[in-house]
Scaffold this motif. Structure first.
Motif, PDB file in Angstrom:
ATOM      1  N   ASP A  45      46.234  74.068  64.106  1.00 11.62           N
ATOM      2  CA  ASP A  45      45.509  74.668  62.994  1.00 11.62           C
ATOM      3  C   ASP A  45      45.483  76.172  63.212  1.00 11.62           C
ATOM      4  O   ASP A  45      45.706  76.656  64.323  1.00 11.62           O
ATOM      5  N   GLN A  46      45.210  76.901  62.140  1.00  7.98           N
ATOM      6  CA  GLN A  46      45.163  78.353  62.189  1.00  7.98           C
ATOM      7  C   GLN A  46      44.108  78.801  61.195  1.00  7.98           C
ATOM      8  O   GLN A  46      43.948  78.190  60.135  1.00  7.98           O
ATOM      9  N   ALA A  47      43.383  79.864  61.534  1.00  5.37           N
ATOM     10  CA  ALA A  47      42.335  80.341  60.638  1.00  5.37           C
ATOM     11  C   ALA A  47      42.044  81.803  60.917  1.00  5.37           C
ATOM     12  O   ALA A  47      42.286  82.285  62.023  1.00  5.37           O
ATOM     13  N   PRO A  48      41.508  82.498  59.925  1.00  4.40           N
ATOM     14  CA  PRO A  48      41.012  83.851  60.209  1.00  4.40           C
ATOM     15  C   PRO A  48      39.765  83.726  61.083  1.00  4.40           C
ATOM     16  O   PRO A  48      39.181  82.640  61.182  1.00  4.40           O
ATOM     17  N   PHE A  49      39.376  84.813  61.692  1.00  5.85           N
ATOM     18  CA  PHE A  49      38.160  84.777  62.496  1.00  5.85           C
ATOM     19  C   PHE A  49      37.017  84.298  61.628  1.00  5.85           C
ATOM     20  O   PHE A  49      36.894  84.689  60.468  1.00  5.85           O
ATOM     21  N   SER A  50      36.185  83.424  62.170  1.00 11.85           N
ATOM     22  CA  SER A  50      35.134  82.755  61.405  1.00 11.85           C
ATOM     23  C   SER A  50      33.854  82.690  62.221  1.00 11.85           C
ATOM     24  O   SER A  50      33.874  82.885  63.433  1.00 11.85           O
ATOM     25  N   PRO A  51      32.750  82.337  61.572  1.00  8.93           N
ATOM     26  CA  PRO A  51      31.505  82.113  62.322  1.00  8.93           C
ATOM     27  C   PRO A  51      31.681  80.962  63.316  1.00  8.93           C
ATOM     28  O   PRO A  51      32.534  80.085  63.133  1.00  8.93           O
ATOM     29  N   LYS A  52      30.841  80.970  64.334  1.00 15.18           N
ATOM     30  CA  LYS A  52      30.912  79.965  65.395  1.00 15.18           C
ATOM     31  C   LYS A  52      30.899  78.539  64.837  1.00 15.18           C
ATOM     32  O   LYS A  52      31.656  77.686  65.305  1.00 15.18           O
ATOM     33  N   SER A  53      30.100  78.285  63.831  1.00 12.63           N
ATOM     34  CA  SER A  53      30.010  76.931  63.283  1.00 12.63           C
ATOM     35  C   SER A  53      31.345  76.478  62.689  1.00 12.63           C
ATOM     36  O   SER A  53      31.737  75.315  62.840  1.00 12.63           O
ATOM     37  N   LYS A  54      32.058  77.378  62.030  1.00 12.29           N
ATOM     38  CA  LYS A  54      33.363  77.038  61.442  1.00 12.29           C
ATOM     39  C   LYS A  54      34.407  76.821  62.531  1.00 12.29           C
ATOM     40  O   LYS A  54      35.251  75.932  62.422  1.00 12.29           O
ATOM     41  N   ILE A  55      34.351  77.633  63.580  1.00  9.85           N
ATOM     42  CA  ILE A  55      35.280  77.455  64.703  1.00  9.85           C
ATOM     43  C   ILE A  55      35.033  76.105  65.360  1.00  9.85           C
ATOM     44  O   ILE A  55      35.967  75.373  65.673  1.00  9.85           O
ATOM     45  N   ALA A  56      33.774  75.747  65.533  1.00 12.17           N
ATOM     46  CA  ALA A  56      33.424  74.463  66.138  1.00 12.17           C
ATOM     47  C   ALA A  56      33.931  73.305  65.284  1.00 12.17           C
ATOM     48  O   ALA A  56      34.442  72.315  65.812  1.00 12.17           O
ATOM     49  N   GLU A  57      33.821  73.413  63.969  1.00 12.56           N
ATOM     50  CA  GLU A  57      34.324  72.364  63.071  1.00 12.56           C
ATOM     51  C   GLU A  57      35.831  72.181  63.253  1.00 12.56           C
ATOM     52  O   GLU A  57      36.323  71.055  63.341  1.00 12.56           O
ATOM     53  N   LYS A  58      36.564  73.295  63.290  1.00 17.42           N
ATOM     54  CA  LYS A  58      38.019  73.209  63.471  1.00 17.42           C
ATOM     55  C   LYS A  58      38.357  72.618  64.827  1.00 17.42           C
ATOM     56  O   LYS A  58      39.249  71.776  64.936  1.00 17.42           O
ATOM     57  N   LEU A  59      37.665  73.049  65.878  1.00 12.60           N
ATOM     58  CA  LEU A  59      37.918  72.503  67.213  1.00 12.60           C
ATOM     59  C   LEU A  59      37.659  70.997  67.237  1.00 12.60           C
ATOM     60  O   LEU A  59      38.445  70.243  67.819  1.00 12.60           O
ATOM     61  N   ASP A  60      36.587  70.565  66.611  1.00 13.37           N
ATOM     62  CA  ASP A  60      36.279  69.135  66.573  1.00 13.37           C
ATOM     63  C   ASP A  60      37.377  68.360  65.869  1.00 13.37           C
ATOM     64  O   ASP A  60      37.782  67.289  66.329  1.00 13.37           O
ATOM     65  N   ARG A  61      37.917  68.914  64.776  1.00 12.40           N
ATOM     66  CA  ARG A  61      39.005  68.245  64.059  1.00 12.40           C
ATOM     67  C   ARG A  61      40.270  68.190  64.914  1.00 12.40           C
ATOM     68  O   ARG A  61      40.928  67.153  64.969  1.00 12.40           O
ATOM     69  N   VAL A  62      40.574  69.290  65.585  1.00 12.27           N
ATOM     70  CA  VAL A  62      41.774  69.316  66.431  1.00 12.27           C
ATOM     71  C   VAL A  62      41.623  68.327  67.581  1.00 12.27           C
ATOM     72  O   VAL A  62      42.554  67.568  67.890  1.00 12.27           O
ATOM     73  N   LEU A  63      40.463  68.308  68.208  1.00 14.12           N
ATOM     74  CA  LEU A  63      40.237  67.397  69.323  1.00 14.12           C
ATOM     75  C   LEU A  63      40.280  65.935  68.915  1.00 14.12           C
ATOM     76  O   LEU A  63      40.720  65.083  69.677  1.00 14.12           O
ATOM     77  N   SER A  64      39.844  65.650  67.691  1.00 10.68           N
ATOM     78  CA  SER A  64      39.843  64.258  67.227  1.00 10.68           C
ATOM     79  C   SER A  64      41.210  63.817  66.712  1.00 10.68           C
ATOM     80  O   SER A  64      41.429  62.640  66.464  1.00 10.68           O
ATOM     81  N   GLY A  65      42.118  64.791  66.544  1.00 11.70           N
ATOM     82  CA  GLY A  65      43.460  64.441  66.073  1.00 11.70           C
ATOM     83  C   GLY A  65      43.604  64.452  64.569  1.00 11.70           C
ATOM     84  O   GLY A  65      44.647  64.068  64.037  1.00 11.70           O
ATOM     85  N   ASN A  66      42.600  64.889  63.851  1.00  5.46           N
ATOM     86  CA  ASN A  66      42.669  64.954  62.382  1.00  5.46           C
ATOM     87  C   ASN A  66      43.148  66.301  61.912  1.00  5.46           C
ATOM     88  O   ASN A  66      43.015  67.284  62.431  1.00  5.46           O
TER      89      ASN A  66
END
Length: 66
Positions: A45-66
């Motif tokens: 995944d790739q994203a512009p710099f975001s608030p911590k909550s948005k980064i955490a959401e993306k990390l959770d999705r990447v870690l879960s494989g979605n």
């Protein structure tokens, strides 16, 4: 985010694209700052710099494989 996700095996790093323009080109970085999320050595995944909550959401999705 680095501290929160370290127990899950997440490593956080940064690259100065002025010092590594080839690396920025390799990953298609068009704007600064840009976040790249890797899993298994590949960009998931790739994203512009975001608030911590948005980064955490993306990390959770990447870690879960979605």
């Amino acid at each position: 985010v680095a501290k929160d996700y370290k127990p899950k095996g997440v490593k956080v790093g940064k690259v100065d694209i002025d010092e590594s323009p080839d690396l920025a080109a390799q990953y298609g970085v068009m704007a600064v700052p840009t976040l790249l999320f890797f899993k298994g050595g590949k960009v998931r995944d790739q994203a512009p710099f975001s608030p911590k909550s948005k980064i955490a959401e993306k990390l959770d999705r990447v870690l879960s494989g979605n």
